[in-house]
Each structure stands twice: as C-alpha cells, then as structure tokens.
Motif scaffolding. Structure first.
Motif, mmCIF file in Angstrom:
data_model
loop_
_atom_site.group_PDB
_atom_site.id
_atom_site.type_symbol
_atom_site.label_atom_id
_atom_site.label_comp_id
_atom_site.label_asym_id
_atom_site.label_seq_id
_atom_site.Cartn_x
_atom_site.Cartn_y
_atom_site.Cartn_z
ATOM 1 N N VAL A 164 -18.842 -8.775 16.469
ATOM 2 C CA VAL A 164 -18.409 -7.383 16.651
ATOM 3 C C VAL A 164 -16.913 -7.225 16.427
ATOM 4 N N SER A 165 -16.127 -8.178 16.935
ATOM 5 C CA SER A 165 -14.671 -8.054 16.814
ATOM 6 C C SER A 165 -14.212 -8.058 15.353
ATOM 7 N N ARG A 166 -15.027 -8.691 14.483
ATOM 8 C CA ARG A 166 -14.687 -8.715 13.050
ATOM 9 C C ARG A 166 -14.653 -7.308 12.467
ATOM 10 N N TYR A 167 -15.476 -6.420 13.023
ATOM 11 C CA TYR A 167 -15.582 -5.073 12.467
ATOM 12 C C TYR A 167 -14.804 -4.029 13.264
ATOM 13 N N LEU A 168 -14.747 -4.215 14.584
ATOM 14 C CA LEU A 168 -14.124 -3.190 15.418
ATOM 15 C C LEU A 168 -12.743 -3.577 15.936
ATOM 16 N N GLY A 169 -12.430 -4.848 15.936
ATOM 17 C CA GLY A 169 -11.148 -5.278 16.457
ATOM 18 C C GLY A 169 -9.979 -4.771 15.613
ATOM 19 N N ASN A 170 -9.097 -3.992 16.205
ATOM 20 C CA ASN A 170 -7.927 -3.423 15.503
ATOM 21 C C ASN A 170 -8.319 -2.718 14.198
ATOM 22 N N LEU A 171 -9.486 -2.076 14.225
ATOM 23 C CA LEU A 171 -9.988 -1.458 12.992
ATOM 24 C C LEU A 171 -9.002 -0.470 12.370
ATOM 25 N N PRO A 172 -8.461 0.499 13.138
ATOM 26 C CA PRO A 172 -7.503 1.434 12.520
ATOM 27 C C PRO A 172 -6.284 0.724 11.936
ATOM 28 N N PHE A 173 -5.779 -0.306 12.673
ATOM 29 C CA PHE A 173 -4.600 -1.013 12.201
ATOM 30 C C PHE A 173 -4.901 -1.768 10.911
ATOM 31 N N ARG A 174 -6.045 -2.447 10.859
ATOM 32 C CA ARG A 174 -6.393 -3.215 9.668
ATOM 33 C C ARG A 174 -6.587 -2.311 8.442
ATOM 34 N N VAL A 175 -7.209 -1.136 8.657
ATOM 35 C CA VAL A 175 -7.381 -0.199 7.547
ATOM 36 C C VAL A 175 -6.032 0.344 7.103
ATOM 37 N N TRP A 176 -5.186 0.654 8.078
ATOM 38 C CA TRP A 176 -3.848 1.168 7.729
ATOM 39 C C TRP A 176 -3.040 0.123 6.972
ATOM 40 N N LYS A 177 -3.132 -1.135 7.412
ATOM 41 C CA LYS A 177 -2.397 -2.210 6.745
ATOM 42 C C LYS A 177 -2.874 -2.376 5.307
ATOM 43 N N LYS A 178 -4.190 -2.284 5.116
ATOM 44 C CA LYS A 178 -4.720 -2.385 3.764
ATOM 45 C C LYS A 178 -4.326 -1.184 2.926
ATOM 46 N N MET A 179 -4.236 -0.024 3.587
ATOM 47 C CA MET A 179 -3.834 1.186 2.877
ATOM 48 C C MET A 179 -2.427 1.044 2.311
ATOM 49 N N LEU A 180 -1.570 0.318 3.016
ATOM 50 C CA LEU A 180 -0.198 0.126 2.557
ATOM 51 C C LEU A 180 -0.144 -0.596 1.220
ATOM 52 N N GLU A 181 -1.198 -1.372 0.906
ATOM 53 C CA GLU A 181 -1.233 -2.081 -0.367
ATOM 54 C C GLU A 181 -1.450 -1.127 -1.538
ATOM 55 N N THR A 182 -2.039 0.037 -1.251
ATOM 56 C CA THR A 182 -2.297 1.017 -2.321
ATOM 57 C C THR A 182 -1.380 2.237 -2.216
ATOM 58 N N VAL A 183 -0.965 2.580 -0.990
ATOM 59 C CA VAL A 183 -0.080 3.727 -0.797
ATOM 60 C C VAL A 183 1.363 3.231 -0.774
ATOM 61 N N GLN A 184 2.171 3.741 -1.704
ATOM 62 C CA GLN A 184 3.537 3.268 -1.842
ATOM 63 C C GLN A 184 4.524 4.229 -1.170
ATOM 64 N N HIS A 185 5.655 3.661 -0.791
ATOM 65 C CA HIS A 185 6.732 4.462 -0.196
ATOM 66 C C HIS A 185 7.966 4.368 -1.081
ATOM 67 N N THR A 186 8.531 5.522 -1.411
ATOM 68 C CA THR A 186 9.772 5.551 -2.182
ATOM 69 C C THR A 186 10.881 6.135 -1.308
ATOM 70 N N PRO A 187 12.078 5.581 -1.405
ATOM 71 C CA PRO A 187 13.179 6.075 -0.568
ATOM 72 C C PRO A 187 13.688 7.439 -0.995
ATOM 73 N N LEU A 188 13.191 7.899 -2.141
ATOM 74 C CA LEU A 188 13.663 9.183 -2.680
ATOM 75 C C LEU A 188 12.512 9.879 -3.378
ATOM 76 N N THR A 189 12.324 11.164 -3.098
ATOM 77 C CA THR A 189 11.382 11.996 -3.846
ATOM 78 C C THR A 189 12.144 13.161 -4.451
ATOM 79 N N LEU A 190 11.561 13.759 -5.493
ATOM 80 C CA LEU A 190 12.223 14.811 -6.244
ATOM 81 C C LEU A 190 11.776 16.191 -5.775
ATOM 82 N N ASP A 191 12.638 17.158 -5.934
ATOM 83 C CA ASP A 191 12.370 18.536 -5.488
ATOM 84 C C ASP A 191 11.951 19.380 -6.679
#
Length: 433
Positions: free
Chosen positions: A231-258
């Motif tokens: 069970v812990s494999r699927y539910l343990g820190n589930l939101p955190f693990r999904v968010w961490k994986k999301m960071l691999e696809t969602v990028q952050h830039t220090p500057l965006t354009l207007d």
C-alpha cells in the motif's frame, strides 16, 4: 385683368397664390396643375368654379395674373427674411449692433441708453462673421475629438475582443496540460496496482494448491511474506511524488515576457518564454504599454532591488538585442533606444554594446554566441553580460539606478526565435526537531 383675380390672387382649388394660372373661357383662372388634376376626374372639361363647359382644350396662361402672383411671392419671401431678424425686447427695434462689453446684441436705442454708456459697439454682421470663424474652429475641434473618440471606441472594442479571445483560452490550455499529466499519472498508478494485484492473486492460488497436495507426514506449508498489496508504494507521499515527477516536465524560468508590451510583429509562446518575428503586424490593441517602433518585448516583472539572472538562447538568430530599460522609457515611436537602455547587440556578424554613459561600441567575441547570460545587481548598480557556455565575460555596465528597470528582448530575425532558458530546481527536505 379680371378684377376677381386682382382682389383674390389665390387658386379656388388649392387656395394658394397662383403659380401658373390659366384663363378659362368663363373668365375664371385656375392653377394649371390643379385644373389638369380636376379634369382627370371629369368626363367633360368644365370649370371647377361655375361648372360651365370650357371651349378651350388648352387654356392660355393668364400672364398679367402670373406676374402679379410672382411679385406677391417675392415680396412675401423678402418679408419673411426680414422678419427673421431678431427684435429688441425693450425697444422693438432691430438688433443691428453688438456690445463688446456685455457680449450681447443691441438696437440703436440701446446704444444710446445709460446702461451702455462708454461701451464699444460693432455692426452685428461683423461680429457674426467673426464668431462664425470661432464657431467653425470650435466645430472642427469637436469633429476631431469626435473622430478621436470613435477611434478610441474602436480600440476599446478591439481590446475587449482581444481579452475575450486570448487570455482565457490560453489559461485553459495550460491547465489542460496539467490535468492531462495528472490523469496519465493516475492511470499509470492504477495499472501498476492491478498488475501487483494479479501477482498476489496468483500467489494465493499457488498456496491453495500446495495445501491440497500436502501429505500427513509433511509439515504444514506456511504463507510466504509479501502476500499483501504494498500500500505504501502507491499511497505513501503520493502528492509529493507526483509533484516531484511533474517538475521533470514542468519547467521554471526566472523571467517571463509581457505580451501587453510586445510589438505587433512579435509572437510569444504560450508559456511566455519565447519570442518570434512575423512578416506582418498583428491586429493588437494600441495600449500605452505596447512598444510600436521596434520589435521589442519587455519582461513581465520589473526590478527595483536585489540580484537577478536569466539566460537567453540566441542560437542562429541573425539580429538580436538583449538588455534592460527603465520603466519610464518612451515606448512609442522610434526613440526607445535613445536613452535609459543598457544592452548588447548582434547584427551583421558583429557584436555591439551601449549604455546611457557609454557610446555604441564594437566588442570582440571568439566563438559565436549561442546563449547570453544577463546578470543584474540593482543595489550595486551593475549589469553584466556573459557567455554561459564558455563562461566568458562580455560586457559590464556600472550606473546608479533610481527607478524600476525591466528586461527586454529585441528580435529582428524571422527564422529563429529568442528563448529564455529554464533553471534547474533542487528539492530539499528539512527535518524539524
């Protein structure tokens, strides 16, 4: 001439002054047009007044009566024109003068009255002519304001349409990407769970078969560990693990354009990190923030303290400018680069730099730049440019900032965009005692 016509020069049918009176054999005169209309309703050509049959198929015009009626019409028109002039309410005289002190029309009697002693007068016609010019000037001004108002209304309508068509749609598209990512993660997690469930079911079936085959002399088989779902494999820190994986696809830039500052020929990517140049202007609201003289766009955030850094991928772009400018710099017309800009430029295979304190200067670069790093230290008053690929310093400007500054990108190349590069995020966990 007929005495009746002289005493009453009006047509017995229309009761108006004769226009073209014709003379019947019975001596009555009728308007030619009225007579023709009357005869259309009768079988015989009779007089509308006395009903006597007329012996004239085409009655002649009564010239004497016609001349009289023409004179009467002329006199009436002149009298009406004269009566249109305003009359003084105090002395019942025509208002022929204009008092310059009281700014009002007066008659000749008013001019000599005590009320207007030592006042200056002008003929009313002269004042009317003068005021007509003022009126025409004011009218022209009002017409120009009306035209400007209509243009502004058109701009407002375009702005409303732009808001309705673009921003909401782009927000939904970006959230749909996030929703789809979460749906994919949910499906992958459920699939993994079902695979493990199937493995554990097979394990239990094998255990049951072993129980049936065991002999009395043999020891009882025992259930192996790991028979239950992890069970812990699927539910343990589930939101955190999904968010961490999301960071691999969602990028952050220090500057965006207007996009509200982008010149009409520029196109920004949906995440506001890339700018391309098109061949034609787009239909955009001409809002005060928008730059219209150069293919420039500002960053969405201004800086008035601290240190800031961003990398721009220039790649094969043949004509670009990167730098910062002040919030008060003029954005309309061809004056953007005349003051309050710190930048480096690439064009005609050469590199240049400029600031308010330093003139347009060429500087050497050994290897053609693919990326440029811009570093701003607002408090120390420095703007530095470097090559992050070779870690080579390019230019540094020193100044004393007194107002908010904005990053800007200039793209004069239609074949290659300029792109602000993302930064790598590092996740750390902190233990609290």
């Amino acid at each position: 001439m007929d005495s009746k016509s002289v005493e009453d020069p009006t047509c017995p049918i229309c009761y108006e002054i004769f226009k073209v009176p014709v003379f019947l054999s019975c001596s009555h005169s009728i308007c030619k047009e009225c007579l023709q209309q009357f005869w259309k309703t009768k079988e015989t050509q009779e007089c509308p007044v006395c009903r006597r049959r007329s012996s004239r198929g085409h009655p002649p015009v009564n010239l004497e009566l016609k001349n009289l009626c023409d004179s009467l019409i002329k006199e009436r028109n002149e009298r009406r024109s004269s009566e249109s002039e305003e009359i003084c309410s105090l002395h019942s005289e025509k208002l022929k003068l204009f008092c310059l002190e009281d700014k009002q029309p007066v008659c000749l009697v008013c001019r000599d009255s005590e009320k207007h002693t030592k006042h200056t007068f002008r003929p009313f016609s002269e004042v009317v002519s003068s005021h007509k010019e003022e009126f025409n000037t004011a009218l022209t001004s009002l017409q120009n304001k009306l035209k400007h108002g209509e243009e502004m209304k058109g701009e407002c309508d375009k702005t409303i349409q732009h808001i309705e068509e673009h921003t909401e749609r782009q927000i939904k598209e970006e959230f749909e990407k996030l929703h789809q990512f979460l749906r994919d993660e949910e499906e992958a997690t459920i699939t993994a769970l079902r695979e493990e469930e199937e493995q554990k079911k097979q394990m239990m079936k094998n255990f049951s078969v072993s129980m049936e085959r065991v002999q009395i002399s043999q020891p009882d088989p025992r259930m192996s560990s790991g028979a239950l779902i992890d069970v812990s494999r699927y539910l343990g820190n589930l939101p955190f693990r999904v968010w961490k994986k999301m960071l691999e696809t969602v990028q952050h830039t220090p500057l965006t354009l207007d996009p509200n500052t982008a010149a009409p020929r520029l196109t920004l990517s949906s995440d506001l990190t890339s700018v391309s140049l098109s061949d034609e202007d787009k239909t955009l609201p001409d809002n005060p923030e928008r730059i219209d003289g150069f293919p420039c766009v500002l960053g969405s955030e201004g800086f008035n303290s601290g240190t800031h850094c961003w990398d721009v991928e220039v790649g094969d772009n043949t004509h670009w400018i990167l730098g910062i400018t002040t919030a008060s710099n003029q954005r309309k017309g061809r004056v953007f680069f005349e003051s309050n800009v710190w930048f480096v430029l690439y064009g005609n295979s050469e590199y240049f730099s400029q600031s308010p304190d330093q003139p347009f200067t060429v500087f050497p670069v050994k290897v053609k730049l693919q990326r440029v790093r811009v570093q701003l230290d607002y408090d120390r008053g420095t703007v530095s440019f470097s090559d992050p690929v070779t870690n080579t310093h390019l230019r540094t400007f020193r100044t004393s900032f007194t107002e908010t500054v904005f990053p800007f990108l200039y793209n004069r190349c239609t074949t290659s965009p300029l792109r602000i590069l993302p930064v790598k995020l590092i996740i750390t966990a902190e233990n609290h005692s």
